[in-house]
Design a protein around this motif. Structure first.
Motif, mmCIF file in Angstrom:
data_model
loop_
_atom_site.group_PDB
_atom_site.id
_atom_site.type_symbol
_atom_site.label_atom_id
_atom_site.label_comp_id
_atom_site.label_asym_id
_atom_site.label_seq_id
_atom_site.Cartn_x
_atom_site.Cartn_y
_atom_site.Cartn_z
ATOM 1 N N SER A 13 0.646 -1.246 -0.247
ATOM 2 C CA SER A 13 0.082 0.106 0.022
ATOM 3 C C SER A 13 1.184 1.518 -0.016
ATOM 4 O O SER A 13 1.959 1.495 0.001
ATOM 5 C CB SER A 13 -1.396 0.236 1.467
ATOM 6 N N ALA A 45 1.409 3.552 2.080
ATOM 7 C CA ALA A 45 2.119 3.607 3.742
ATOM 8 C C ALA A 45 3.233 2.739 3.620
ATOM 9 O O ALA A 45 3.674 3.109 5.132
ATOM 10 C CB ALA A 45 0.766 3.883 4.822
ATOM 11 N N THR A 46 2.956 1.647 3.266
ATOM 12 C CA THR A 46 4.309 1.075 3.314
ATOM 13 C C THR A 46 5.538 0.168 2.619
ATOM 14 O O THR A 46 5.465 0.825 1.219
ATOM 15 C CB THR A 46 3.656 -0.913 3.254
ATOM 16 N N ASP A 56 3.022 0.116 14.186
ATOM 17 C CA ASP A 56 3.842 0.931 13.881
ATOM 18 C C ASP A 56 2.715 2.517 13.416
ATOM 19 O O ASP A 56 1.339 2.135 14.203
ATOM 20 C CB ASP A 56 3.146 0.462 12.314
ATOM 21 N N SER A 96 1.347 4.460 11.650
ATOM 22 C CA SER A 96 0.830 4.253 10.516
ATOM 23 C C SER A 96 -0.516 3.615 10.659
ATOM 24 O O SER A 96 -0.482 2.173 10.490
ATOM 25 C CB SER A 96 0.578 4.244 8.816
ATOM 26 N N GLU A 133 -2.862 2.982 7.857
ATOM 27 C CA GLU A 133 -3.152 2.480 6.576
ATOM 28 C C GLU A 133 -1.600 1.533 6.700
ATOM 29 O O GLU A 133 -2.448 -0.109 6.186
ATOM 30 C CB GLU A 133 -2.662 2.945 4.923
ATOM 31 N N ALA A 134 -0.897 1.134 7.324
ATOM 32 C CA ALA A 134 0.220 0.224 7.484
ATOM 33 C C ALA A 134 -0.224 -1.145 8.151
ATOM 34 O O ALA A 134 -0.154 -2.002 7.400
ATOM 35 C CB ALA A 134 1.310 0.564 7.895
ATOM 36 N N THR A 151 -3.051 -3.016 5.845
ATOM 37 C CA THR A 151 -2.115 -3.931 4.985
ATOM 38 C C THR A 151 -1.636 -4.760 5.557
ATOM 39 O O THR A 151 -1.246 -6.341 5.044
ATOM 40 C CB THR A 151 -1.373 -2.781 4.440
ATOM 41 N N GLN A 171 -1.949 0.626 16.064
ATOM 42 C CA GLN A 171 -1.325 1.861 15.470
ATOM 43 C C GLN A 171 -1.211 2.837 16.896
ATOM 44 O O GLN A 171 -1.180 2.827 17.960
ATOM 45 C CB GLN A 171 -2.200 2.569 14.607
ATOM 46 N N PRO A 220 7.008 5.575 1.188
ATOM 47 C CA PRO A 220 6.540 7.040 2.445
ATOM 48 C C PRO A 220 7.773 6.992 3.245
ATOM 49 O O PRO A 220 8.221 6.689 3.717
ATOM 50 C CB PRO A 220 5.615 5.581 3.360
#
Length: 287
Positions: free
Chosen positions: A92, A94-95, A150, A152, A154-155, A158, A176, A214
């Motif tokens: 993604s 974010a990764t 993480d 993020s 989003e990460a 994923t 997160q 990112p």
């Protein structure tokens, strides 16, 4: 040669589409043009090298993918996933892409664990990204459980997808957060591939990295060592007796990271080199 002048012919069969894509990539100087074209066709064709029922829609998707490649987008970003340790990992924005150099960390961890790989270990992965380190270790340690952290969200999503994709979702938790803040308990194995690029160096990175990876996963602060300073000050309370910390590092950082971790009360046990012969994974334990 333009896509518009040849795409109707390219749509007539997957083999013609693959040859057309390979020609475009080759003319642009892409080193592995034929291989990339084949992988793109396989991806669009559901895993078949010569998918039946090749359609104009599929041909158009292939043309779009080649256009993105010619514009400088990394191949694996276009494909949307990359293999690591023989396992598939979705990507993604974010990764980072899982890269072969990071497999050095996995190999070193498994060597350190030895027969303990069968034990109900607890594993912590800091800056988990795609989850490639934690998911791979869980796949190799069938009784282990783990947490991936993480910054993020989003990460983390994923990574959850990748844990499910590789059959370890029931043993992996992703949350997160900022490193170990708010984290309780101790872990038998702590691994991290943290951001380690000095802030001022990011602008000079290859465009493939600078424009598509990112920044949050690249920027290690003024000298690239900020995450290691945090680890030195926080991981003592998170490491179980007999446990190990394995950290990925960048070029020229080995001695600095050793010194930082020593100041935090850790002892350096071993350095592992990547396939290029560069120190890539450092292994630490508590005094």
């Amino acid at each position: 040669m333009t896509a518009s002048s040849t795409s109707p012919d390219a749509a007539s069969s997957s083999s013609e589409a693959r040859r057309h894509a390979a020609r475009r990539l080759l003319q642009a100087g892409i080193e592995n043009a034929a291989l990339e074209a084949r992988w793109l066709v396989e991806h669009l064709g559901g895993g078949s090298e010569a998918p039946a029922g090749w359609t104009p829609v599929m041909a158009a998707a292939l043309e779009e993918a080649v256009d993105r490649r010619l514009a400088g987008e990394p191949f694996w970003r276009i494909l949307g996933e990359r293999e690591f340790w023989g396992l598939p990992f979705r990507l993604s924005p974010a990764t980072l892409e899982p890269r072969p150099d990071s497999e050095t960390l996995v190999a070193a961890a498994l060597d350190r664990l030895g027969a303990r790989r069968q034990d109900p270990l607890r594993i912590l992965d800091l800056g988990t990204g795609t989850g490639c380190l934690l998911v791979t270790l869980l796949s190799e340690c069938p009784a282990a459980t783990g947490i991936g952290i993480d910054l993020s969200g989003e990460a983390c999503e994923t990574a959850r997808t990748n844990a499910a994709l590789n059959g370890v979702a029931g043993r992996a938790l992703f949350r997160q957060g900022s490193w170990t803040e708010g984290l309780d308990g101790r872990f038998d194995l702590i691994v991290s591939n943290p951001p380690y690029i000095p802030s001022a160096d990011i602008a000079a990175l290859d465009a493939v990295v600078r424009d598509h990876d990112p920044r949050l996963a690249l920027d290690g602060g003024r000298d690239g060592l900020d995450p290691y300073r945090i680890f030195a000050g926080t991981l003592r309370g998170r490491l179980a007796d007999g446990g190990h910390v394995l950290l990925e590092i960048g070029a020229g950082q080995e001695e600095d990271v050793k010194a930082i971790m020593r100041e935090g009360g850790f002892i350096w046990l071993e350095s592992r080199c990547d396939l290029g012969g560069h120190p890539r994974a450092l292994i630490f334990a508590l005094h």
